[in-house]
Design a protein around this motif. Structure first.
Motif, PDB file in Angstrom:
ATOM      1  N   THR A  17      65.699  65.773  27.928  1.00 34.09           N
ATOM      2  CA  THR A  17      65.030  66.960  27.415  1.00 34.09           C
ATOM      3  C   THR A  17      63.664  67.116  28.068  1.00 34.09           C
ATOM      4  OG1 THR A  17      66.111  66.519  25.297  1.00 34.09           O
ATOM      5  CG2 THR A  17      64.377  68.189  25.304  1.00 34.09           C
ATOM      6  N   CYS A  18      63.324  68.331  28.436  1.00 35.88           N
ATOM      7  CA  CYS A  18      62.027  68.620  29.054  1.00 35.88           C
ATOM      8  C   CYS A  18      60.900  68.285  28.072  1.00 35.88           C
ATOM      9  CB  CYS A  18      61.970  70.089  29.460  1.00 35.88           C
ATOM     10  SG  CYS A  18      60.376  70.592  30.177  1.00 35.88           S
ATOM     11  N   PRO A  19      59.812  67.675  28.539  1.00 30.65           N
ATOM     12  CA  PRO A  19      58.732  67.248  27.639  1.00 30.65           C
ATOM     13  C   PRO A  19      57.587  68.235  27.505  1.00 30.65           C
ATOM     14  CG  PRO A  19      58.344  66.297  29.783  1.00 30.65           C
ATOM     15  CD  PRO A  19      59.605  67.142  29.910  1.00 30.65           C
ATOM     16  N   TYR A  20      57.730  69.449  28.003  1.00 25.96           N
ATOM     17  CA  TYR A  20      56.563  70.325  28.046  1.00 25.96           C
ATOM     18  C   TYR A  20      56.324  71.110  26.774  1.00 25.96           C
ATOM     19  CZ  TYR A  20      55.160  69.396  32.842  1.00 25.96           C
ATOM     20  OH  TYR A  20      54.677  68.789  33.967  1.00 25.96           O
ATOM     21  N   GLY A 106      52.175  65.434  19.226  1.00 29.79           N
ATOM     22  CA  GLY A 106      53.472  66.065  19.423  1.00 29.79           C
ATOM     23  C   GLY A 106      54.162  65.647  20.700  1.00 29.79           C
ATOM     24  N   GLN A 107      53.520  64.796  21.500  1.00 25.79           N
ATOM     25  CA  GLN A 107      54.173  64.212  22.666  1.00 25.79           C
ATOM     26  C   GLN A 107      55.003  62.981  22.303  1.00 25.79           C
ATOM     27  OE1 GLN A 107      53.974  65.706  25.643  1.00 25.79           O
ATOM     28  NE2 GLN A 107      52.622  67.266  24.797  1.00 25.79           N
ATOM     29  N   LEU A 108      54.809  62.447  21.101  1.00 28.43           N
ATOM     30  CA  LEU A 108      55.596  61.299  20.662  1.00 28.43           C
ATOM     31  C   LEU A 108      57.038  61.717  20.385  1.00 28.43           C
ATOM     32  CD1 LEU A 108      53.156  59.606  18.113  1.00 28.43           C
ATOM     33  CD2 LEU A 108      53.686  58.815  20.431  1.00 28.43           C
ATOM     34  N   LEU A 109      57.956  60.814  20.581  1.00 29.01           N
ATOM     35  CA  LEU A 109      59.321  61.038  20.135  1.00 29.01           C
ATOM     36  C   LEU A 109      59.381  60.867  18.615  1.00 29.01           C
ATOM     37  CD1 LEU A 109      61.448  59.194  22.854  1.00 29.01           C
ATOM     38  CD2 LEU A 109      60.455  61.494  22.879  1.00 29.01           C
ATOM     39  N   THR A 110      60.430  61.401  18.005  1.00 30.30           N
ATOM     40  CA  THR A 110      60.553  61.340  16.553  1.00 30.30           C
ATOM     41  C   THR A 110      60.511  59.900  16.049  1.00 30.30           C
ATOM     42  OG1 THR A 110      61.784  63.413  16.467  1.00 30.30           O
ATOM     43  CG2 THR A 110      62.096  61.894  14.628  1.00 30.30           C
ATOM     44  N   GLU A 111      61.121  59.002  16.785  1.00 31.16           N
ATOM     45  CA  GLU A 111      61.153  57.604  16.362  1.00 31.16           C
ATOM     46  C   GLU A 111      59.753  56.983  16.376  1.00 31.16           C
ATOM     47  OE1 GLU A 111      64.936  59.150  17.294  1.00 31.16           O
ATOM     48  OE2 GLU A 111      63.160  59.069  18.568  1.00 31.16           O
ATOM     49  N   ASP A 112      58.950  57.304  17.383  1.00 32.28           N
ATOM     50  CA  ASP A 112      57.567  56.828  17.426  1.00 32.28           C
ATOM     51  C   ASP A 112      56.762  57.419  16.273  1.00 32.28           C
ATOM     52  OD1 ASP A 112      58.084  55.538  19.950  1.00 32.28           O
ATOM     53  OD2 ASP A 112      57.812  57.469  20.930  1.00 32.28           O
ATOM     54  N   TYR A 113      56.941  58.714  16.064  1.00 37.73           N
ATOM     55  CA  TYR A 113      56.272  59.430  14.982  1.00 37.73           C
ATOM     56  C   TYR A 113      56.606  58.800  13.630  1.00 37.73           C
ATOM     57  CZ  TYR A 113      54.060  64.055  15.987  1.00 37.73           C
ATOM     58  OH  TYR A 113      53.222  65.083  16.281  1.00 37.73           O
ATOM     59  N   ALA A 394      49.048  58.909  22.448  1.00 34.77           N
ATOM     60  CA  ALA A 394      49.653  59.999  23.225  1.00 34.77           C
ATOM     61  C   ALA A 394      48.868  61.301  23.142  1.00 34.77           C
ATOM     62  CB  ALA A 394      51.111  60.227  22.797  1.00 34.77           C
ATOM     63  N   THR A 395      47.558  61.187  23.013  1.00 31.07           N
ATOM     64  CA  THR A 395      46.725  62.385  23.007  1.00 31.07           C
ATOM     65  C   THR A 395      45.319  62.000  23.451  1.00 31.07           C
ATOM     66  OG1 THR A 395      45.999  64.286  21.684  1.00 31.07           O
ATOM     67  CG2 THR A 395      46.096  62.154  20.551  1.00 31.07           C
ATOM     68  N   ALA A 438      51.815  52.814  27.358  1.00 30.05           N
ATOM     69  CA  ALA A 438      52.987  53.443  26.759  1.00 30.05           C
ATOM     70  C   ALA A 438      53.926  53.962  27.839  1.00 30.05           C
ATOM     71  CB  ALA A 438      52.552  54.594  25.842  1.00 30.05           C
ATOM     72  N   LEU A 439      55.114  54.348  27.423  1.00 28.58           N
ATOM     73  CA  LEU A 439      56.098  54.874  28.362  1.00 28.58           C
ATOM     74  C   LEU A 439      55.839  56.344  28.648  1.00 28.58           C
ATOM     75  CD1 LEU A 439      59.396  53.276  27.003  1.00 28.58           C
ATOM     76  CD2 LEU A 439      57.872  52.415  28.808  1.00 28.58           C
ATOM     77  N   GLY A 440      56.215  56.764  29.845  1.00 30.60           N
ATOM     78  CA  GLY A 440      56.160  58.172  30.210  1.00 30.60           C
ATOM     79  C   GLY A 440      57.493  58.855  29.957  1.00 30.60           C
ATOM     80  N   TRP A 441      57.527  60.149  30.258  1.00 28.77           N
ATOM     81  CA  TRP A 441      58.686  60.970  29.918  1.00 28.77           C
ATOM     82  C   TRP A 441      59.996  60.396  30.438  1.00 28.77           C
ATOM     83  CZ3 TRP A 441      61.279  63.872  33.879  1.00 28.77           C
ATOM     84  CH2 TRP A 441      62.388  64.611  33.404  1.00 28.77           C
ATOM     85  N   GLY A 442      60.053  60.007  31.679  1.00 27.80           N
ATOM     86  CA  GLY A 442      61.310  59.573  32.276  1.00 27.80           C
ATOM     87  C   GLY A 442      61.771  58.199  31.839  1.00 27.80           C
ATOM     88  N   GLU A 443      60.939  57.516  31.043  1.00 29.59           N
ATOM     89  CA  GLU A 443      61.260  56.151  30.616  1.00 29.59           C
ATOM     90  C   GLU A 443      61.599  56.057  29.127  1.00 29.59           C
ATOM     91  OE1 GLU A 443      57.725  55.642  33.731  1.00 29.59           O
ATOM     92  OE2 GLU A 443      57.377  55.150  31.624  1.00 29.59           O
ATOM     93  N   LYS A 444      61.330  57.110  28.377  1.00 27.31           N
ATOM     94  CA  LYS A 444      61.475  57.066  26.920  1.00 27.31           C
ATOM     95  C   LYS A 444      62.924  57.245  26.475  1.00 27.31           C
ATOM     96  CE  LYS A 444      56.937  58.930  25.651  1.00 27.31           C
ATOM     97  NZ  LYS A 444      56.266  59.981  24.835  1.00 27.31           N
ATOM     98  N   ASP A 445      63.206  56.709  25.288  1.00 30.73           N
ATOM     99  CA  ASP A 445      64.535  56.848  24.698  1.00 30.73           C
ATOM    100  C   ASP A 445      64.374  57.172  23.220  1.00 30.73           C
ATOM    101  OD1 ASP A 445      67.288  56.837  24.455  1.00 30.73           O
ATOM    102  OD2 ASP A 445      67.399  54.690  24.113  1.00 30.73           O
TER     103      ASP A 445
END
Length: 522
Positions: A17-20, A106-113, A394-395, A438-445
């Motif tokens: 998914t695009c992270p923008y 809001g750049q965090l994934l739901t699991e991080d949040y 992440a901010t 922390a991980l960047g967009w292409g590394e996150k799950d």
């Protein structure tokens, strides 16, 4: 048969998914090929904007934070995590739970949040966790809760295409949500009778394609939609009695002429807009930051929603009031309760029984009982010394918050600052006692939730570089060091998602509309 073109990319790519932005476009990505749109994703059906198309340019390691640091020196994870846990424990022991805080994104994934919210409210025992989404989405959240009793979003992207009248309020959609705008324009090309109204003091790129641009006086959106409510009432256009809402609207803007004067608009333009709305059952009002980022933002949201509720233009295909988010997972953060005045899964601090439900599910007898400090107030409290330990994830508040000099002074004077980021160039790192890679967009799950509340997978397709690790993992490690390892014993993001989904259905008799517990075994 050999695959060619897009089929080759699809065969070799990872669906993610695009992270923008909050549109939440599906993409097909690889480490060494151009990013392509995912034709099967319901948000974009293969479309991408210029930002999504250029995602491949963000995958390099230049400027990355790859190793933990303490006081500017590289250290191992064990030392960094031990220090974070010790300082947070010591601060709470000396000054109480409200002396610590997290500021997330809001750049965090739901699991991080979810992990951050559970850690802060459930176990640190404070409501002091807020998100940078506060700056762009708090008005929509408050407006939805006031209108519906819960932070519900009563629209989907398909409504934008089905509407015969689309009203864009405070949204330069052509620039800020380009893929949605492409969908809108494609629908209008297929049916030229569809009308587009743009309500914005500025003449933006979106106005170029509008049938009507209402360049109203800044801040007068409430007056415009209250005037519309009065017009509908006077012409038999309401399906329910708005009660006090209509009475207050009549006292302020009882006519087209009064509305035009209040908004600094031509009376003919206001009359045209009101007539179009009254004549068009399938109407969508889509609003964004021009509505939300305002001292009267919540009232603007409710003025828009009231018109749709009172006229029956909600809950049917092509008719709704629709808030679109700015960040890729602002919506996921709202669902896990990562705003200072919310509990997880649409539970409420002040609703009888909700606190006990969450405390039982989390096994958290020390669950915070009162709302915490919101973003701006939170950093004011840091500046006064009321908050003595702060973890930023992440901010970059040193740049992004209002009154930046005050924020930077607060960070400079804070006794203990932790910053989790993938970038070594964040200005906030200048104030960090501990920096965590922390991980960047292409590394996150994990997962993200877009503006229409579609949950999409974020799949990593790059290896974790250096010693960078997921944010949820860092939180769980600190929690374990503070004595709560059993409640944070996740083996991966899937465990966290399942817990989040299960919570949404826990002791939920249907009063809470947010319920994704059917996904709890996913």
């Amino acid at each position: 048969m050999r695959l060619r073109g897009r089929a080759v990319i699809a065969a070799m790519s990872t669906r993610t998914t695009c992270p923008y932005c909050g549109v939440g476009c599906g993409v097909l990505a690889t480490a060494d090929a151009p990013v392509a749109g995912d034709p099967s994703h319901p948000a974009n059906f293969g479309r991408l904007c210029s930002k999504g198309t250029a995602l491949g340019e963000t995958l390099g390691l230049d400027g990355r934070l790859l190793y933990p640091r303490m006081d500017g020196a590289q250290v191992g994870w064990e030392a960094a995590l031990d220090r974070v846990a010790a300082r947070f424990s010591e601060t709470i022991a000396r000054h109480g739970p409200d002396s610590v805080a997290l500021y997330v994104s809001g750049q965090l994934l739901t699991e991080d949040y979810y992990a951050a919210n559970k850690f802060t409210k459930g176990f640190l025992g404070t409501g002091n966790i807020d998100s940078n989404s506060r700056l762009c989405m708090a008005s929509a959240v408050a407006g939805h809760r006031r209108a519906f009793g819960e932070d519900l979003v009563p629209g989907i992207y398909e409504d934008l295409e089905l509407a015969d009248l689309l009203i864009l309020v405070g949204s330069n959609t052509a620039w800020c949500h380009p893929v949605l705008y492409q969908r809108i324009q494609a629908a209008r090309a297929a049916d030229p009778a569809k009308r587009l109204v743009v309500i914005d003091p500025r003449r933006t790129a979106t106005c170029q394609d509008a049938d009507l641009h209402l360049a109203l006086r800044p801040g007068s959106d409430v007056a415009l939609f209250c005037g519309l409510l009065c017009h509908l009432a006077d012409h038999g256009g309401l399906t329910v009695d708005p009660g006090e809402a209509l009475a207050r609207a009549r006292a302020a803007v009882p006519s087209v002429a009064a509305t035009a004067a209040a908004c600094d608009l031509a009376e003919a333009d206001v009359a045209r807009f009101f007539a179009w709305f009254a004549q068009t059952p399938r109407a969508v009002s889509m609003f964004s930051q021009g509505v939300n980022q305002s001292s009267a933002g919540t009232d603007k949201v409710n003025a828009i929603v009231n018109v749709h509720l009172a006229s029956g233009r909600i809950g049917t295909p092509g008719a709704t009031a629709f808030s679109v988010t700015g960040q890729p997972n602002a919506m996921g953060g709202r669902e896990v309760g990562a705003l200072a005045n919310l509990l997880a899964a649409h539970l409420e601090f002040d609703r009888p029984g909700d606190h006990a439900v969450l405390a039982e599910f989390w096994r958290a007898p020390g669950l915070a009982r009162t709302a915490g400090r919101k973003a701006v107030d939170l950093f004011d409290a840091v500046g006064r010394g009321d908050i003595r330990a702060l973890w930023v994830m992440a901010t970059n508040p040193a740049v992004s918050l209002p009154e930046g000099e005050r924020v930077r002074a607060a960070l400079r004077g804070c006794e203990f600052v932790v910053v989790s980021d993938c970038s070594a160039l964040s200005d906030t790192l200048d104030y960090a006692h501990v920096a965590l890679p922390a991980l960047g967009w292409g590394e996150k799950d994990g997962t993200v939730t877009n503006s229409e509340r579609v949950i999409s997978r974020q799949r990593g397709f790059m290896p974790m570089p250096g010693e960078a690790r997921p944010d949820w993992w860092a939180i769980a490690q600190v929690a374990a060091r503070m004595g709560w390892g059993e409640q944070f014993a996740w083996s991966g993001p899937a465990d966290i998602f399942r817990e989040h989904a299960a919570l949404s259905g826990f002791r939920n008799d249907g009063a809470r509309k947010f319920d994704i517990s059917a996904l709890a075994t996913l």
